[in-house]
Design a protein around this motif. Sequence first.
Motif, PDB file in Angstrom:
ATOM      1  N   LEU A 169      62.643 -13.526  10.269  1.00 14.85           N
ATOM      2  CA  LEU A 169      62.973 -15.185  10.383  1.00 14.85           C
ATOM      3  C   LEU A 169      61.716 -15.739  11.288  1.00 14.85           C
ATOM      4  O   LEU A 169      61.049 -17.529  10.560  1.00 14.85           O
ATOM      5  N   VAL A 170      60.744 -15.279  11.168  1.00 12.09           N
ATOM      6  CA  VAL A 170      59.531 -15.781  11.858  1.00 12.09           C
ATOM      7  C   VAL A 170      58.877 -16.714  10.704  1.00 12.09           C
ATOM      8  O   VAL A 170      57.576 -17.509  10.951  1.00 12.09           O
ATOM      9  N   GLN A 171      59.404 -15.991   9.364  1.00 10.88           N
ATOM     10  CA  GLN A 171      58.884 -17.343   7.813  1.00 10.88           C
ATOM     11  C   GLN A 171      59.416 -18.533   8.448  1.00 10.88           C
ATOM     12  O   GLN A 171      58.534 -19.132   7.309  1.00 10.88           O
ATOM     13  N   LEU A 172      60.328 -18.625   8.980  1.00 11.70           N
ATOM     14  CA  LEU A 172      60.948 -20.153   8.730  1.00 11.70           C
ATOM     15  C   LEU A 172      59.878 -21.046  10.094  1.00 11.70           C
ATOM     16  O   LEU A 172      60.195 -22.146   9.199  1.00 11.70           O
ATOM     17  N   GLU A 173      59.201 -20.468  10.522  1.00 12.52           N
ATOM     18  CA  GLU A 173      57.646 -21.256  10.606  1.00 12.52           C
ATOM     19  C   GLU A 173      57.217 -22.371   9.828  1.00 12.52           C
ATOM     20  O   GLU A 173      56.270 -23.190   9.980  1.00 12.52           O
ATOM     21  N   ARG A 174      56.941 -21.787   8.853  1.00 14.20           N
ATOM     22  CA  ARG A 174      56.614 -21.938   7.504  1.00 14.20           C
ATOM     23  C   ARG A 174      56.834 -23.338   7.353  1.00 14.20           C
ATOM     24  O   ARG A 174      56.408 -24.458   6.927  1.00 14.20           O
ATOM     25  N   PHE A 175      58.257 -23.627   7.649  1.00  9.60           N
ATOM     26  CA  PHE A 175      59.211 -25.248   6.734  1.00  9.60           C
ATOM     27  C   PHE A 175      57.462 -26.613   7.956  1.00  9.60           C
ATOM     28  O   PHE A 175      57.477 -26.140   9.019  1.00  9.60           O
ATOM     29  N   SER A 176      57.795 -27.703   7.436  1.00  5.70           N
ATOM     30  CA  SER A 176      57.169 -28.584   8.149  1.00  5.70           C
ATOM     31  C   SER A 176      58.386 -29.588   8.400  1.00  5.70           C
ATOM     32  O   SER A 176      57.200 -30.081   8.844  1.00  5.70           O
ATOM     33  N   TYR A 177      59.487 -29.479   8.671  1.00  2.00           N
ATOM     34  CA  TYR A 177      60.425 -30.094   9.546  1.00  2.00           C
ATOM     35  C   TYR A 177      61.214 -29.292   9.100  1.00  2.00           C
ATOM     36  O   TYR A 177      61.948 -28.311   8.732  1.00  2.00           O
ATOM     37  N   VAL A 178      62.470 -29.362  10.188  1.00  2.00           N
ATOM     38  CA  VAL A 178      63.694 -28.447  10.133  1.00  2.00           C
ATOM     39  C   VAL A 178      64.754 -29.696   9.984  1.00  2.00           C
ATOM     40  O   VAL A 178      64.640 -30.294  11.432  1.00  2.00           O
ATOM     41  N   ASP A 179      65.706 -29.677   9.345  1.00  2.00           N
ATOM     42  CA  ASP A 179      66.982 -30.211   9.212  1.00  2.00           C
ATOM     43  C   ASP A 179      67.932 -29.370   8.657  1.00  2.00           C
ATOM     44  O   ASP A 179      68.332 -28.707   7.603  1.00  2.00           O
ATOM     45  N   THR A 197      65.396 -12.290   0.856  1.00  2.63           N
ATOM     46  CA  THR A 197      65.990 -13.774   1.769  1.00  2.63           C
ATOM     47  C   THR A 197      65.138 -15.353   1.260  1.00  2.63           C
ATOM     48  O   THR A 197      63.908 -14.852   1.019  1.00  2.63           O
ATOM     49  N   MET A 198      66.120 -15.419   0.922  1.00  2.00           N
ATOM     50  CA  MET A 198      65.665 -17.412   0.340  1.00  2.00           C
ATOM     51  C   MET A 198      66.522 -17.972   1.358  1.00  2.00           C
ATOM     52  O   MET A 198      67.050 -17.868   1.798  1.00  2.00           O
ATOM     53  N   TYR A 199      65.046 -18.663   1.683  1.00  2.09           N
ATOM     54  CA  TYR A 199      65.562 -19.835   2.984  1.00  2.09           C
ATOM     55  C   TYR A 199      64.648 -21.027   2.241  1.00  2.09           C
ATOM     56  O   TYR A 199      63.991 -21.064   1.787  1.00  2.09           O
ATOM     57  N   GLY A 202      66.163 -29.059   2.278  1.00  8.49           N
ATOM     58  CA  GLY A 202      65.125 -29.928   1.588  1.00  8.49           C
ATOM     59  C   GLY A 202      65.182 -29.125   0.193  1.00  8.49           C
ATOM     60  O   GLY A 202      65.460 -28.562  -0.441  1.00  8.49           O
ATOM     61  N   ASP A 203      63.338 -30.076   0.569  1.00  8.51           N
ATOM     62  CA  ASP A 203      63.021 -29.384  -1.221  1.00  8.51           C
ATOM     63  C   ASP A 203      62.106 -27.841  -1.409  1.00  8.51           C
ATOM     64  O   ASP A 203      61.445 -27.639  -1.797  1.00  8.51           O
ATOM     65  N   GLU A 204      61.836 -27.892   0.148  1.00 12.88           N
ATOM     66  CA  GLU A 204      61.136 -26.215   0.674  1.00 12.88           C
ATOM     67  C   GLU A 204      61.566 -25.312   0.731  1.00 12.88           C
ATOM     68  O   GLU A 204      62.805 -24.979   1.004  1.00 12.88           O
ATOM     69  N   VAL A 205      60.850 -24.758   0.076  1.00  9.05           N
ATOM     70  CA  VAL A 205      61.724 -22.927  -0.124  1.00  9.05           C
ATOM     71  C   VAL A 205      60.471 -21.820  -0.526  1.00  9.05           C
ATOM     72  O   VAL A 205      59.738 -21.869  -0.338  1.00  9.05           O
ATOM     73  N   TYR A 206      61.767 -20.634   0.494  1.00  3.64           N
ATOM     74  CA  TYR A 206      60.477 -19.767   0.815  1.00  3.64           C
ATOM     75  C   TYR A 206      61.156 -18.690   0.864  1.00  3.64           C
ATOM     76  O   TYR A 206      62.266 -18.526   0.950  1.00  3.64           O
ATOM     77  N   TYR A 207      60.514 -17.455   0.043  1.00  3.89           N
ATOM     78  CA  TYR A 207      60.891 -16.164  -0.370  1.00  3.89           C
ATOM     79  C   TYR A 207      60.368 -14.931   0.869  1.00  3.89           C
ATOM     80  O   TYR A 207      58.840 -14.946   0.548  1.00  3.89           O
ATOM     81  N   VAL A 208      61.369 -14.059   0.964  1.00  2.25           N
ATOM     82  CA  VAL A 208      60.817 -13.337   2.290  1.00  2.25           C
ATOM     83  C   VAL A 208      61.409 -11.685   1.925  1.00  2.25           C
ATOM     84  O   VAL A 208      62.431 -11.513   1.579  1.00  2.25           O
ATOM     85  N   LYS A 209      60.104 -10.607   1.702  1.00  2.00           N
ATOM     86  CA  LYS A 209      60.944  -9.318   1.676  1.00  2.00           C
ATOM     87  C   LYS A 209      60.196  -8.276   1.933  1.00  2.00           C
ATOM     88  O   LYS A 209      59.659  -8.148   2.795  1.00  2.00           O
ATOM     89  N   LEU A 210      62.154  -7.909   2.949  1.00  2.00           N
ATOM     90  CA  LEU A 210      61.899  -7.057   3.667  1.00  2.00           C
ATOM     91  C   LEU A 210      61.845  -5.049   3.146  1.00  2.00           C
ATOM     92  O   LEU A 210      62.462  -4.687   2.504  1.00  2.00           O
ATOM     93  N   VAL A 211      60.212  -5.204   3.541  1.00  3.27           N
ATOM     94  CA  VAL A 211      59.923  -3.601   2.207  1.00  3.27           C
ATOM     95  C   VAL A 211      60.823  -2.088   2.702  1.00  3.27           C
ATOM     96  O   VAL A 211      60.522  -2.646   3.831  1.00  3.27           O
ATOM     97  N   GLY A 212      61.561  -1.769   1.842  1.00  4.18           N
ATOM     98  CA  GLY A 212      61.794  -0.453   2.728  1.00  4.18           C
ATOM     99  C   GLY A 212      63.563  -1.328   3.461  1.00  4.18           C
ATOM    100  O   GLY A 212      64.696   0.523   3.592  1.00  4.18           O
ATOM    101  N   GLY A 213      64.532  -2.167   3.277  1.00  9.56           N
ATOM    102  CA  GLY A 213      65.519  -2.303   3.985  1.00  9.56           C
ATOM    103  C   GLY A 213      65.185  -2.412   5.051  1.00  9.56           C
ATOM    104  O   GLY A 213      63.913  -2.593   6.118  1.00  9.56           O
ATOM    105  N   TYR A 214      65.826  -2.061   6.046  1.00  9.53           N
ATOM    106  CA  TYR A 214      66.760  -1.879   7.331  1.00  9.53           C
ATOM    107  C   TYR A 214      65.908  -1.230   8.131  1.00  9.53           C
ATOM    108  O   TYR A 214      65.767  -1.168   9.410  1.00  9.53           O
ATOM    109  N   PHE A 215      66.014   0.243   7.559  1.00 12.19           N
ATOM    110  CA  PHE A 215      65.555   1.146   8.228  1.00 12.19           C
ATOM    111  C   PHE A 215      64.670   1.801   7.230  1.00 12.19           C
ATOM    112  O   PHE A 215      64.188   1.055   5.853  1.00 12.19           O
TER     113      PHE A 215
END
Length: 215
Positions: A169-179, A197-199, A202-215
């Motif tokens: 969720l921290v990676q959401l801070e990478r977006f230049s704006y919030v809509d 996870t793909m966030y 608008g036109d901005e996209v970020y992919y974040v990988k949680l290595v190994g899953g939740y556990f």
Amino acid sequence: MKQTIIILIFSLISNFVFGQINFDLIKKNVIENPTENFYPLMEKFRTNPSELTQDELNQLYYGSKFVKNDYSLGDYNKDYETIWKKASKKLSKEKAQKILVEAETKYQKNPLNKFVLKEMINLYSNAGDYKKLDIVNKQIELTEKTIEKSGDGKTEQNPICVIYPGDVLVQLERFSYVDRNKFEQKSKQLEDGSILTMYKMGDEVYYVKLVGGYF
């Protein structure tokens, strides 16, 4: 001219491929031989983290997901009321030193625990132990840079790679704006158990990988 273009394309593809972190190899190394591929790196991280190369940091940081953790997030939560809640407050030097007696024991078990590191900064600052404070600051800096260097997050093949669910969720801070009207989120489990996870906003996209899953 045609040959030059082909060479350039091949070079770019090679840089992209070899720039990826081999998580399968990291997992194999740490599971099959932790005495060589994890514990010595952890000890170096405890005492002089700047000596670690980026490959060693990758092996240590992401490898910690596949080895028994001596001080997990569950342990941190269990000790929160008795140690870490007190550690987060503004303290006198005497009180900080008193809390450090127990806090340092937990910290040394797993200096990769981002929540513990945050509290240790406050404790060492209030206690006036600037030598140890420098080590903690360097540990935080190196783990953050390891995440930054893991990928740019622009494609599924080059995601930003983290080990804590909260860091996704921290990676959401990478977006230049919030809509929120243009916000999209999609997640899927990969064959190795990791969560991608793909966030999109608008036109901005970020992919974040949680290595190994939740556990």
